[in-house]
Enzyme design. Structure first.
Site, PDB file in Angstrom:
ATOM      1  CB  THR A 194      -0.930  -0.002   1.243  1.00 48.40           C
ATOM      2  OG1 THR A 194      -1.783  -1.130   1.146  1.00 48.40           O
ATOM      3  CG2 THR A 194      -1.771   1.241   1.327  1.00 48.40           C
TER       4      THR A 194
ATOM      5  CE1 TYR B 159      -5.265  -0.965  -0.449  1.00 48.08           C
ATOM      6  CE2 TYR B 159      -3.266  -1.289  -1.729  1.00 48.08           C
ATOM      7  CZ  TYR B 159      -4.071  -1.622  -0.654  1.00 48.08           C
ATOM      8  OH  TYR B 159      -3.689  -2.615   0.193  1.00 48.08           O
TER       9      TYR B 159
ATOM     10  CB  THR C 189       0.754  -3.479   6.545  1.00 49.42           C
ATOM     11  OG1 THR C 189      -0.547  -3.453   5.954  1.00 49.42           O
ATOM     12  CG2 THR C 189       1.419  -2.126   6.421  1.00 49.42           C
ATOM     13  CG  ASP C 190      -2.549  -7.296   4.073  1.00 48.52           C
ATOM     14  OD1 ASP C 190      -2.809  -6.408   4.911  1.00 48.52           O
ATOM     15  OD2 ASP C 190      -3.222  -7.493   3.052  1.00 48.52           O
TER      16      ASP C 190
ATOM     17  CE  LYS D 135      -2.851  -4.819   8.350  1.00 49.31           C
ATOM     18  NZ  LYS D 135      -2.847  -4.697   6.886  1.00 49.31           N
TER      19      LYS D 135
ATOM     20  CD  GLU E  39      -6.372 -26.437  27.978  1.00 44.68           C
ATOM     21  OE1 GLU E  39      -7.431 -26.830  27.470  1.00 44.68           O
ATOM     22  OE2 GLU E  39      -6.012 -25.246  27.955  1.00 44.68           O
TER      23      GLU E  39
HETATM   24  C1  SIN Z   1      -0.937  -2.925   2.997  1.00 43.88           C
HETATM   25  O1  SIN Z   1       0.128  -2.784   2.469  1.00 43.88           O
HETATM   26  O2  SIN Z   1      -1.251  -2.218   3.973  1.00 43.88           O
HETATM   27  C2  SIN Z   1      -1.970  -3.926   2.598  1.00 43.88           C
HETATM   28  C3  SIN Z   1      -1.672  -4.629   1.342  1.00 43.88           C
HETATM   29  C4  SIN Z   1      -0.381  -5.369   1.362  1.00 43.88           C
HETATM   30  O3  SIN Z   1      -0.048  -5.985   2.372  1.00 43.88           O
HETATM   31  O4  SIN Z   1       0.308  -5.331   0.349  1.00 43.88           O
END
Ligand code: SIN
Length: 361
Positions: A45, A58, A124-125, A197, A318
């Site tokens: 992103t 996007y 970020t994913d 995340k 457990e």
């Molecule tokens: C992001 O970058 O925030 C989401 C999409 C990705 O991980 O490429």
């Protein structure tokens, strides 16, 4: 707070870009006296463009890193930048082959005596998985800093520019040496092992759970906290030398009413390891646990992690791990357990040795 506070960065100057070595480095600043940072671009992103003025959607990787750098002229006062494209993908498409390539390019950058630190732009994913992977396979004490953004570059109040500025500041700072791979976002510095995340869209999505942040970074000024607690980079025993593919490891998500079918399907698909994203303390219903124990008896490594998002999965609480041949994930969430298990399986299939990895990394 044990952090160090640095003086304000020098006054901002105009960017000085000169295109050189076109095939490898798309852009390079020309200052000789500044720390030299290599930026490896993978997409995400941070390099995304909205599909419309007010659109939530996007296109990932729509902008080059040179365009991102040009949007932050203040970077020119921080470091001399080199840019190397590695991929242009949303990180949901990050795969083993790209990890292997990225690790090799990160190692090459770190081995270059002219380079002070490495910054990797990334979605970020799956950033936490890539960061942990690099944390375990790249041999260097130099800073490796992953950076992304939750808002596309064209969004109102995009978070990418400040994140990029802070990431370069961290990578250029001698105080960040020896801390393994780091992630910089939202004015925070996270250790690769601790970060996860936690939110679909908010800029404060990243959290570092029980062991906490590596530090803060305010407009390029670092405040670093304690060092990382487990083995990483220079102290890691994992190597990619001679490895062209990683072992298949599948994550199985546990739930009420779970039967054994997904576990059997993963075994059928050729998994050499399974990670159970277990309920509670890494648990699952009896049908699933029986299938997992049969897989372990057949030589497939089975790690019990937890879908809860916190806490430690210990041995034999457990579940009778000794009898079933299971491995307890200790503090790692399912996605990080998968990374460690993939690398562990490049060395051994012995569950006792694999268990020790989960206590050491
Ligand atoms: C992001 O970058 O925030 C989401 C999409 C990705 O991980 O490429």
């Amino acid at each position: 707070m044990t952090g160090r506070v640095y003086p304000d960065p020098p006054p901002f100057g105009a960017p000085k870009f000169a295109k050189t070595e076109k095939n490898v480095f798309a852009a390079r600043t020309m200052s000789a006296s500044l720390p030299r940072i290599r930026i490896l671009a993978t997409g995400g992103t941070i390099a995304g463009a909205q599909t419309g003025d007010r659109a939530r959607g996007y296109r990932a990787g729509a902008f080059s890193v040179e365009a991102l750098i040009a949007a932050v002229p203040q970077l020119a006062a921080l470091a001399a930048l080199e840019v190397e494209p590695v991929a242009a993908i949303g990180s949901q498409d990050m795969d083993d082959a790209t990890w292997l390539r990225l690790a090799a390019r990160t190692q090459a950058a770190a081995d270059d005596s002219a380079i002070t630190g490495v910054v990797i732009t990334h979605g970020t994913d799956t950033m936490e998985e890539t960061a942990f992977f690099l944390n375990l396979v790249v041999r260097t004490a130099k800073p490796i800093v992953l950076v992304g953004a939750m808002r596309p570059a064209t969004a109102m109040s995009a978070d990418g520019p400040m994140n990029l500025y802070n990431a370069v500041a961290v990578a250029a700072d001698p105080a960040a040496v020896g801390r393994g791979a780091l992630v910089v976002a939202n004015d925070e510095i996270h250790f690769a092992r601790e970060i996860t995340k936690t939110n679909t869209t908010q800029v404060g999505t990243f959290r570092s759970g029980h062991r906490g942040l590596a530090g803060l970074v305010n407009n390029g000024r670092l405040h670093l906290y304690g060092p990382p607690v487990r083995r990483h980079t220079t102290a890691s025993e994992f190597t990619l030398a001679g490895i062209s593919a990683l072992p298949r490891v599948d994550i199985i998500y546990a739930h009420a009413g779970m039967d054994r079918k997904l576990i059997d399907a993963a075994v059928q698909a050729g998994a050499r390891g399974l990670v159970l994203a277990g309920v509670g303390d890494g648990n699952a219903g009896s049908l699933a646990l029986r299938a997992a124990a049969e897989a372990a008896a057949a030589g497939i490594a089975v790690v019990r992690s937890s879908r809860t998002g916190g806490g430690v999965v210990e041995r034999n609480i457990e579940t009778d791990d000794d009898t079933s041949g299971f491995i307890a994930a200790d503090e790692l969430n399912p996605q990080k357990s998968r990374v460690l298990l993939m690398l562990g399986l490049t060395c051994t299939a012995d569950p006792r040795v694999l268990q020790e990895y989960f206590f050491s990394y």
